[in-house]
Design a protein around this motif. Structure first.
Motif, short mmCIF file in Angstrom:
data_model
loop_
_atom_site.label_atom_id
_atom_site.label_comp_id
_atom_site.label_asym_id
_atom_site.label_seq_id
_atom_site.Cartn_x
_atom_site.Cartn_y
_atom_site.Cartn_z
N LYS A 1 0.82 -1.23 -0.01
CA LYS A 1 0.20 -0.08 -0.18
C LYS A 1 0.86 1.24 0.00
N VAL A 2 0.56 2.40 -1.07
CA VAL A 2 1.47 3.32 -1.15
C VAL A 2 0.84 4.42 -0.28
N VAL A 3 1.65 5.13 0.51
CA VAL A 3 1.17 6.23 1.27
C VAL A 3 1.39 7.67 0.55
N SER A 4 0.34 8.29 0.28
CA SER A 4 0.38 9.38 -0.57
C SER A 4 1.42 10.38 0.17
N ILE A 5 2.18 11.13 -1.01
CA ILE A 5 3.10 12.04 -0.67
C ILE A 5 2.19 13.40 -0.72
N THR A 6 2.36 14.46 0.38
CA THR A 6 1.90 15.67 0.64
C THR A 6 1.55 16.32 -0.75
N PRO A 7 0.66 16.76 -1.15
CA PRO A 7 0.57 17.34 -2.60
C PRO A 7 1.19 18.71 -2.46
N LYS A 8 1.54 19.30 -3.94
CA LYS A 8 1.91 20.56 -3.76
C LYS A 8 1.00 21.51 -3.64
#
Length: 102
Positions: free
Chosen positions: A66-73
């Protein structure tokens, strides 16, 4: 006598060629006229963290985890964009007015 003069001119030509080659070597090796080299570029800690997080996400995807999302720009709001556009229109209007008066 004539041979000595020819040899001297050949020596001068060879010295000029050597100087030209040395300047070409310096230019290609990235040295400036003082001989100092440019230092390594540094990267901010935040940039390194973003790159590391993106790489961890890529590896997680390849492993099927499961991929944890990176904080969006962050993006500019519509109101902020409207303010920028209005200010730019005002700048252009002022420049056009100044151009007409000259």
């Amino acid at each position: 006598m004539d041979i000595i003069a020819q040899l001297k001119t050949e020596r001068d030509k060879a010295a000029q060629q050597v100087n030209a080659l040395e300047t070409a070597i310096k230019a290609l090796s990235g040295l400036n006229s003082t001989g100092a080299t440019r230092g390594r570029r540094t990267m901010s800690a935040a940039a390194r963290a973003r790159i590391a997080a993106a790489q961890r996400a890529r590896w997680a995807r390849t492993r099927g985890e499961k991929v944890v999302s990176i904080t969006p720009k962050r993006h500019i709001s519509a109101a902020g964009l409207a303010r920028i556009r209005a200010a730019q229109r005002a700048r252009w209007a002022r420049l056009r007015k100044e151009a007409r008066t000259k």
